[in-house]
Design a protein around this motif. Sequence first.
Motif, PDB file in Angstrom:
ATOM      1  N   GLY A   1       0.808  -1.210   0.000  1.00 56.92           N
ATOM      2  CA  GLY A   1       0.000   0.000   0.000  1.00 56.92           C
ATOM      3  C   GLY A   1       0.842   1.260   0.000  1.00 56.92           C
ATOM      4  O   GLY A   1       2.025   1.245   0.332  1.00 56.92           O
ATOM      5  N   ILE A   2       0.202   2.335  -0.393  1.00 59.50           N
ATOM      6  CA  ILE A   2       0.810   3.660  -0.352  1.00 59.50           C
ATOM      7  C   ILE A   2       0.459   4.291   0.993  1.00 59.50           C
ATOM      8  O   ILE A   2      -0.686   4.227   1.429  1.00 59.50           O
TER       9      ILE A   2
ATOM     10  N   HIS B   1      -3.983  12.918   3.297  1.00 56.61           N
ATOM     11  CA  HIS B   1      -4.269  12.751   1.869  1.00 56.61           C
ATOM     12  C   HIS B   1      -3.073  13.035   0.957  1.00 56.61           C
ATOM     13  O   HIS B   1      -3.236  13.182  -0.249  1.00 56.61           O
ATOM     14  N   VAL B   2      -1.869  13.105   1.520  1.00 53.84           N
ATOM     15  CA  VAL B   2      -0.649  13.305   0.731  1.00 53.84           C
ATOM     16  C   VAL B   2       0.127  11.997   0.734  1.00 53.84           C
ATOM     17  O   VAL B   2       0.469  11.485   1.805  1.00 53.84           O
TER      18      VAL B   2
ATOM     19  N   SER C   1      10.373  15.649   4.025  1.00 56.94           N
ATOM     20  CA  SER C   1       9.749  16.582   4.970  1.00 56.94           C
ATOM     21  C   SER C   1       8.895  15.866   6.014  1.00 56.94           C
ATOM     22  O   SER C   1       8.484  16.476   7.007  1.00 56.94           O
ATOM     23  N   TYR C   2       8.648  14.551   5.836  1.00 56.95           N
ATOM     24  CA  TYR C   2       7.872  13.768   6.801  1.00 56.95           C
ATOM     25  C   TYR C   2       8.770  12.884   7.680  1.00 56.95           C
ATOM     26  O   TYR C   2       8.273  12.131   8.497  1.00 56.95           O
TER      27      TYR C   2
END
Length: 66
Positions: A4-5, A10-11, A48-49
Amino acid sequence: MTRGIIEFEHVPIGYVQYYPVDCQSKIDYGDDADEIIYGTDQFIGEISYWNRGNGKLLVRSMVESS
């Protein structure tokens, strides 16, 4: 194998997969061949995460939803 992504608000930020470990691999690692054991891979590709606890949140959510 389940794939899965990973999305955060929602990003799309990464990828996850998990799969049952085969009997021989369990034996090779010293585990009981009859145990149910899963392997997992997680990748957060959006820099950035990183270092924001998202990996921990992902793993916790996978364990809690099983």
